[in-house]
Design a protein around this motif. Structure first.
Motif: not given
Length: 199
Positions: A158-164, A19-22
């Motif tokens: 995506x530097x601030x991305x954090x997944x579950x 989802x983040x990539x989309x």
């Protein structure tokens, strides 16, 4: 058989990352260093993302292993990982290698993750008969290999991305068949699973 040891995130973690990539939408093209060279139209039309089926965290790469040596490799991996406890990690942040590989990093209990990697070093040496000469990079999940897309822009987004987070409770031994998948991607097949902590 071309083999490596890895951790595969669960479906909900991969869903979150997908989802983040989309949400990034269409990525800008990579800067053209030589204006006399035209970028192939077919390459520009391809998705910049690696197939979801190939998303994993590589812990050790064994290379080509003869079929007769696979039982020994499985025994060594079971011995190396059986006493290690499960741990929790999550995908976070991003970066690039050489401007053509985009990766997502790992956070959480990275100490135990490093312990698993360290435990597999002598397994690699035993099965290959040599030391691994490559520098070991930080644990990461590769999401793109592209020379036609500005991956630095994607890494910044995506530097601030954090997944579950999830609990890693097993390590996989995976066979990689290069070029057998869509657009020449590899096909990965799990050969064996090794539970952590003897569960």
């Amino acid at each position: 058989m071309r083999l490596f040891a890895s951790v595969t995130p669960p479906a909900e973690v991969l869903d979150h990352l997908g989802t983040a990539l989309a949400m990034l939408g269409d990525l800008p093209p990579a800067p053209v260093r030589d204006p006399r060279r035209r970028r192939p139209a077919r390459a520009a039309m391809r998705s910049p993302w690696t197939p979801r089926e190939t998303w994993h965290l590589t812990l050790a790469f064994f290379g080509e292993v003869p079929d007769g040596a696979i039982p020994d490799l499985e025994s060594l991996m079971a011995g190396a990982t059986g006493d290690l406890a499960p741990f929790r990690i999550h995908l976070t942040g991003a970066g690039t290698f050489r401007g053509s590989v985009l990766w997502v990093g790992v956070g959480g209990e990275t100490g135990p993750l490093g312990a698993v990697v360290d435990a597999l070093v002598p397994v690699h040496e035993e099965i290959s008969g040599r030391q691994d000469p490559r520098e070991r990079n930080r644990a990461h999940l590769t999401v793109s290999r592209s020379t036609t897309t500005d991956l630095a822009a994607a890494a910044h987004a995506l530097a601030v991305y954090q997944g579950p987070s999830w609990t890693v409770d097993e390590i996989e031994l995976v066979a990689s068949d290069l070029g057998a998948g869509p657009q020449g991607s590899p096909v990965h097949t799990t050969v064996a699973r090794f539970p952590l902590g003897g569960r």
